[in-house]
Design a protein around this motif. Structure first.
Motif, PDB file in Angstrom:
ATOM      1  N   ASP A 118       0.611  -1.651  -0.225  1.00  0.00           N
ATOM      2  CA  ASP A 118       0.258  -0.148  -0.006  1.00  0.00           C
ATOM      3  C   ASP A 118       0.567   0.882   0.209  1.00  0.00           C
ATOM      4  OD1 ASP A 118      -2.355  -1.126  -0.157  1.00  0.00           O
ATOM      5  OD2 ASP A 118      -2.443  -1.533   1.997  1.00  0.00           O
ATOM      6  N   ALA A 119       2.350   1.251   0.550  1.00  0.00           N
ATOM      7  CA  ALA A 119       3.164   2.279   0.550  1.00  0.00           C
ATOM      8  C   ALA A 119       3.607   2.298  -0.670  1.00  0.00           C
ATOM      9  CB  ALA A 119       4.228   2.313   1.774  1.00  0.00           C
ATOM     10  N   ASP A 120       3.371   1.890  -1.488  1.00  0.00           N
ATOM     11  CA  ASP A 120       3.894   1.805  -2.965  1.00  0.00           C
ATOM     12  C   ASP A 120       5.516   1.346  -3.545  1.00  0.00           C
ATOM     13  OD1 ASP A 120       1.808   2.414  -4.872  1.00  0.00           O
ATOM     14  OD2 ASP A 120       1.809   4.915  -3.873  1.00  0.00           O
ATOM     15  N   ALA A 121       5.587   0.100  -2.651  1.00  0.00           N
ATOM     16  CA  ALA A 121       7.241  -0.487  -2.175  1.00  0.00           C
ATOM     17  C   ALA A 121       7.124  -1.561  -3.137  1.00  0.00           C
ATOM     18  CB  ALA A 121       6.955  -0.932  -1.558  1.00  0.00           C
ATOM     19  N   GLY A 122       7.971  -1.191  -4.222  1.00  0.00           N
ATOM     20  CA  GLY A 122       8.990  -2.547  -5.456  1.00  0.00           C
ATOM     21  C   GLY A 122       9.451  -3.633  -4.430  1.00  0.00           C
ATOM     22  N   VAL A 123       9.574  -3.814  -2.920  1.00  0.00           N
ATOM     23  CA  VAL A 123      10.589  -4.338  -2.801  1.00  0.00           C
ATOM     24  C   VAL A 123       9.955  -4.289  -1.360  1.00  0.00           C
ATOM     25  CG1 VAL A 123      13.220  -3.543  -3.049  1.00  0.00           C
ATOM     26  CG2 VAL A 123      12.553  -6.209  -2.615  1.00  0.00           C
ATOM     27  N   VAL A 124      10.037  -6.281  -0.932  1.00  0.00           N
ATOM     28  CA  VAL A 124      10.127  -6.168   0.337  1.00  0.00           C
ATOM     29  C   VAL A 124      11.157  -7.156   0.786  1.00  0.00           C
ATOM     30  CG1 VAL A 124       8.932  -6.913   2.107  1.00  0.00           C
ATOM     31  CG2 VAL A 124       7.813  -5.384   0.642  1.00  0.00           C
ATOM     32  N   LEU A 125      11.827  -6.718   1.552  1.00  0.00           N
ATOM     33  CA  LEU A 125      12.470  -7.560   2.212  1.00  0.00           C
ATOM     34  C   LEU A 125      12.105  -7.973   3.771  1.00  0.00           C
ATOM     35  CD1 LEU A 125      15.347  -9.946   2.904  1.00  0.00           C
ATOM     36  CD2 LEU A 125      16.302  -7.099   3.347  1.00  0.00           C
ATOM     37  N   ILE A 126      12.419  -9.601   4.321  1.00  0.00           N
ATOM     38  CA  ILE A 126      11.422 -10.091   5.237  1.00  0.00           C
ATOM     39  C   ILE A 126      12.812 -10.851   5.668  1.00  0.00           C
ATOM     40  CG2 ILE A 126      10.027 -11.475   6.361  1.00  0.00           C
ATOM     41  CD1 ILE A 126       8.299 -11.116   4.387  1.00  0.00           C
ATOM     42  N   ARG A 127      13.526  -9.960   6.589  1.00  0.00           N
ATOM     43  CA  ARG A 127      14.834 -10.583   7.265  1.00  0.00           C
ATOM     44  C   ARG A 127      14.387 -11.743   8.704  1.00  0.00           C
ATOM     45  NH1 ARG A 127      19.093  -6.437   7.624  1.00  0.00           N
ATOM     46  NH2 ARG A 127      19.373  -7.082   5.876  1.00  0.00           N
ATOM     47  N   ASP A 165       3.958  -4.234  -9.625  1.00  0.00           N
ATOM     48  CA  ASP A 165       5.240  -4.089  -9.835  1.00  0.00           C
ATOM     49  C   ASP A 165       5.890  -4.607  -8.318  1.00  0.00           C
ATOM     50  OD1 ASP A 165       8.112  -4.518 -10.670  1.00  0.00           O
ATOM     51  OD2 ASP A 165       8.414  -1.687 -11.294  1.00  0.00           O
ATOM     52  N   PHE A 166       6.132  -5.746  -8.342  1.00  0.00           N
ATOM     53  CA  PHE A 166       6.484  -5.978  -6.319  1.00  0.00           C
ATOM     54  C   PHE A 166       7.534  -7.365  -6.187  1.00  0.00           C
ATOM     55  CE2 PHE A 166       4.901  -7.032  -1.688  1.00  0.00           C
ATOM     56  CZ  PHE A 166       4.739  -5.742  -1.522  1.00  0.00           C
ATOM     57  N   GLN A 167       8.497  -7.257  -5.760  1.00  0.00           N
ATOM     58  CA  GLN A 167       9.051  -8.274  -5.237  1.00  0.00           C
ATOM     59  C   GLN A 167       9.051  -8.976  -4.232  1.00  0.00           C
ATOM     60  OE1 GLN A 167      13.072  -8.606  -7.229  1.00  0.00           O
ATOM     61  NE2 GLN A 167      13.347 -10.181  -6.757  1.00  0.00           N
ATOM     62  N   ILE A 168       9.350 -10.319  -3.313  1.00  0.00           N
ATOM     63  CA  ILE A 168       9.310  -9.863  -1.463  1.00  0.00           C
ATOM     64  C   ILE A 168      10.780 -11.182  -2.261  1.00  0.00           C
ATOM     65  CG2 ILE A 168       8.488 -11.478   0.136  1.00  0.00           C
ATOM     66  CD1 ILE A 168       6.006 -10.904  -1.332  1.00  0.00           C
ATOM     67  N   VAL A 169      11.337 -10.873  -1.173  1.00  0.00           N
ATOM     68  CA  VAL A 169      12.607 -11.769  -0.910  1.00  0.00           C
ATOM     69  C   VAL A 169      12.262 -11.845   0.473  1.00  0.00           C
ATOM     70  CG1 VAL A 169      15.014 -11.624  -0.449  1.00  0.00           C
ATOM     71  CG2 VAL A 169      13.912 -10.373  -2.584  1.00  0.00           C
ATOM     72  N   LEU A 170      13.393 -13.126   0.661  1.00  0.00           N
ATOM     73  CA  LEU A 170      13.435 -14.097   2.348  1.00  0.00           C
ATOM     74  C   LEU A 170      15.024 -14.271   2.988  1.00  0.00           C
ATOM     75  CD1 LEU A 170      11.635 -14.999   5.117  1.00  0.00           C
ATOM     76  CD2 LEU A 170      11.634 -17.482   3.381  1.00  0.00           C
ATOM     77  N   GLU A 171      15.116 -13.745   3.668  1.00  0.00           N
ATOM     78  CA  GLU A 171      16.146 -13.304   3.655  1.00  0.00           C
ATOM     79  C   GLU A 171      16.547 -14.774   5.585  1.00  0.00           C
ATOM     80  OE1 GLU A 171      19.753 -10.103   4.773  1.00  0.00           O
ATOM     81  OE2 GLU A 171      19.314  -9.696   3.162  1.00  0.00           O
ATOM     82  N   LEU A 172      17.607 -15.014   5.730  1.00  0.00           N
ATOM     83  CA  LEU A 172      17.965 -15.499   6.684  1.00  0.00           C
ATOM     84  C   LEU A 172      19.040 -15.567   7.092  1.00  0.00           C
ATOM     85  CD1 LEU A 172      16.450 -19.344   6.155  1.00  0.00           C
ATOM     86  CD2 LEU A 172      15.134 -17.510   7.289  1.00  0.00           C
TER      87      LEU A 172
END
Length: 748
Positions: free
Chosen positions: A50-59, A241-248
């Protein structure tokens, strides 16, 4: 203000107050309104969208145990300044997004209830929010959620504070730049965004939890359409246009394979069958079909899926894509080889892995404005009732674990499809039921074509006598007698066994006849119960109002006689209606009836029409009986069974015709030169599609979205096996649609 039931009448009401919630209310709301930690993270990802992000990183930061570690959610959205933080983010249940349903970048926002931020209260004990608008100062807010657990604290007593200062995290070379620059993400927005850091986790995260989260995130964003041709919906504007990345980080080495960009499995890109298309506000569909073996691509074109006359569907317009796999070994090997050409011989473990993957992601998901609506398509969520539907018709229907489907709706174009209060699911009602019906109706088009691909028709020898012809040992007996003319013992054994078989056939035919009656009777029960209850209600009202009028003091004896006569007349009329209802089901009674009596075929036709007249009227279909009267000796219930099934089928398909086109069903009968009887049911519907003509008499094959596929099979078996006749689809009938003829030869 009103007094309570136990209020002292002499007491004075005085004073004013307000509801004052305890501080722990926020923690309670976070737990009750957000059903799981997985859903909590999805809510935070939605806020980033909703904040118009193009990429989200979940760490995830280890150790991933209760009271330790942490979770960070980074995005490159438009961020917040201090004023926005105070007026919107800290305003629980704000209606900001409801009042402004579009983001600054033009996206249709996903959150409207203003409770998604409570997700952090569920995930951990402490939260640090860092956010920055482009070319503005950076804002930091720290909340210790354990402060809200104090028994003596009220919500308005817990203060939170924030700091405003020069950019740090979202500076040119800050932590955000370091985090995003390491990702394979194009076009991320520098020096703006939000990061939520949750510390002291509420619970342990296991490998299974992370796998479940990754699977959920894989299906969270609208997938890129894979179809081609009509209805494939390859409009780039519908793809976020939205991408999600998972990081550990700092976790067990066994978990590292779960990190990386969230993308669907490559093995799932080559389904055995695919149907794509769109359905408009009137229930009219534009469909495109593809299959892998034998290769076929077909633009089905425009097809009317909704045929209720009393109202248009309350769901639509929407688009969809349905991919289907056969789960047998040969089909899965073919699919794996298509996805991975180098793997020429998939192993048993490959097949098991594919089936396990299918089990995890199978189902039909719903996407609103490009983002997934939970729990549709989750493991175990069979919102379309596909598994129960398959139990009723196992040969034709698909089960939930064979399908990966996507239904794409819009909040503005489907306003009647509203979320439940917990943000999971859509409120039950007419719109939701209509959506289910239309999706199943579209799926039925794929199921019919899949059935044809899996059951190619072979040339069949001419059948005389139906299913039980093969149980006759006459030819074998003749051959053996010619080969062994002197073996009387062998001849006797064969003749005895043949008699036993024929007696068994007769018993099975009687059972078949009984079940045919029961199947047809079941279709009539709802109608009889509905009309019967109406009559009973009228009888009760006649008695009640008649008694009331008779007991009025002002009514004299002459008026009482008139009232009584009127009530008796009305009662007699209702009793006649009940009698008519009973006559409809009387022939299907289970008591032994002896030899068939002579009946009038035209009267039986009239009775069948009267049974289905209300259904025809509801669908704006005209029922017409025709032909000369014929007197025959035949079981009336079996004749009605054939007529009711054929007429009901004709009504359904005739009602699919658009308004303005004749909707008519003609029912008649004739005798033939061999003294057989033929019933004819002709309709002005769309006719039987060429691809279905070879299968319509197969048990469990149905062109109706929720059809069981037994109507024509029951009629065909009854006519062939009991009356040595046949049920045929005639190429040219009295009307332009489908024409069925049922011929009775024996026992007539």
């Amino acid at each position: 203000m009103t007094r309570g039931a136990n209020q002292d009448p002499g007491a004075e009401l005085a004073g004013r107050g307000a509801l004052r919630p305890k501080a722990r209310l926020l923690r309670t709301l976070g737990s009750d309104l957000i059903s799981s930690d997985k859903v909590a993270l999805i809510e935070l990802v939605k806020n980033s969208y909703d904040a118009d992000a193009g990429v989200v990183l979940i760490r995830f930061r280890g150790p991933l145990k209760a009271g330790e570690g942490g979770i960070e959610v980074w995005d490159d959205g438009h961020g917040m300044d201090a004023a926005t933080l105070q007026s919107s983010w800290l305003d629980i249940a704000t209606d900001t997004k409801r009042r402004n349903p579009r983001s600054d970048g033009g996206r249709r926002v996903l959150g409207e209830k203003g409770i998604g931020r409570l997700a952090t209260a569920r995930l951990g004990e402490e939260m640090l929010l860092t956010t920055r608008k482009q070319d503005a100062d950076e804002v930091k807010l720290l909340i210790d959620w354990t402060d809200f657990d104090r028994e003596d604290a009220y919500l308005d007593e817990i203060e939170v504070a924030w700091e405003v200062g020069a950019p740090d995290v979202f500076a040119a070379n800050g932590a955000a730049a370091a985090a995003f620059s390491e990702l394979d993400a194009d076009g991320w927005h520098q020096e703006r965004g939000t990061v939520l850091q949750v510390d002291r986790l509420s619970r342990e995260w296991t490998r299974d939890d992370l796998l479940e989260l990754r699977t959920a995130l894989t299906r969270l964003i609208r997938p890129r359409p894979q179809g081609s041709g009509a209805g494939s919906a390859k409009d780039a504007s519908t793809e976020p246009d939205f991408q999600i990345v998972l990081e550990l980080t700092d976790v067990d080495d066994t978990l590292e394979d779960l990190a990386g960009p969230i993308e669907p499995s490559a093995d799932l890109r080559t389904p055995h069958y695919r149907l794509s298309g769109s359905i408009d506000v009137n229930g009219s569909a534009t469909l495109h079909y593809e299959q892998q073996d034998p290769p076929e691509t077909q633009d089905i074109g425009v097809m009317q899926l909704w045929n209720l006359e009393d109202r248009p569907p309350q769901a639509g317009p929407f688009e969809f894509e349905i991919s289907v796999w056969d789960r047998d070994k040969t089909a899965l090997q073919r699919s794996l080889q298509a996805a991975n050409p180098e793997n020429t011989a998939p192993s048993a473990s490959d097949l098991k892995g594919f089936r396990d993957t299918m089990d995890e992601v199978a189902g039909v998901s719903i996407y609103r404005d490009g983002f997934r609506v939970l729990p549709f398509g989750e493991t175990g969520d069979d919102w379309l009732g596909l598994d129960l539907r398959r139990v009723q018709s196992p040969t034709l229907r698909l089960s939930n674990n064979q399908i990966i489907g996507h239904v794409f709706i819009g909040a503005d174009t489907n306003e009647s499809l509203k979320d439940q209060s917990n943000r999971e699911g859509i409120l039950a009602g007419a719109a939701y039921a209509d959506l289910q019906y239309l999706v199943r109706a579209a799926l039925n088009q794929l199921e019919q074509r899949r059935y044809g691909a899996r059951h190619p028709k072979k040339e069949q020898p001419e059948r005389k006598g139906g299913l039980f012809e093969r149980f006759d040992l006459g030819e074998i007996s003749t051959a053996l007698k010619q080969s062994y003319p002197g073996d009387k013992r062998l001849h006797g054994l064969i003749d005895e066994k043949n008699r036993d078989i024929q007696e068994g056939v007769t018993q099975v035919q009687n059972v078949l006849s009984r079940y045919s009656r029961l199947a047809t009777l079941g279709a009539l029960i709802d109608r009889v119960l509905h009309d019967g209850r109406t009559v009973v209600t009228r009888l009760k009202n006649i008695a009640r109002f008649g008694t009331r009028d008779l007991n009025k003091p002002s009514v004299n004896n002459s008026d009482k006689v008139s009232i009584a006569l009127g009530s008796m007349t009305d009662t007699a009329e209702q009793a006649e209606l009940l009698s008519s209802l009973f006559k409809q089901i009387e022939p299907f009674g289970g008591r032994k009836r002896g030899r068939p009596k002579q009946i009038s075929v035209s009267e039986v036709i009239d009775r069948a029409i009267s049974i289905l007249q209300q259904e025809a009227d509801d669908r704006n279909v005209q029922l017409v009986g025709g032909g000369t009267d014929i007197a025959v000796k035949i079981d009336e219930a079996e004749l009605l069974t054939v007529l009711v099934n054929l007429i009901q089928n004709a009504i359904y398909w005739t009602a699919t015709q658009p308004q303005g086109i004749e909707r008519k069903v003609l029912v008649g009968a004739r005798t033939n030169e061999d003294e057989s009887l033929t019933l004819v049911v002709s309709d002005s519907g769309p006719g039987v599609p060429s691809e279905s003509r070879d299968y319509i008499f197969d048990p469990y094959f149905s062109s109706k979205p929720d059809g069981v596929g037994l109507g024509l099979s029951i009629v065909g078996n009854l006519v062939e096996d009991i009356y040595a006749g046949e049920l045929t689809l005639v190429d040219e009938g009295a009307l332009d649609g489908a024409t069925f003829e049922a011929t009775f030869r024996r026992r007539v």
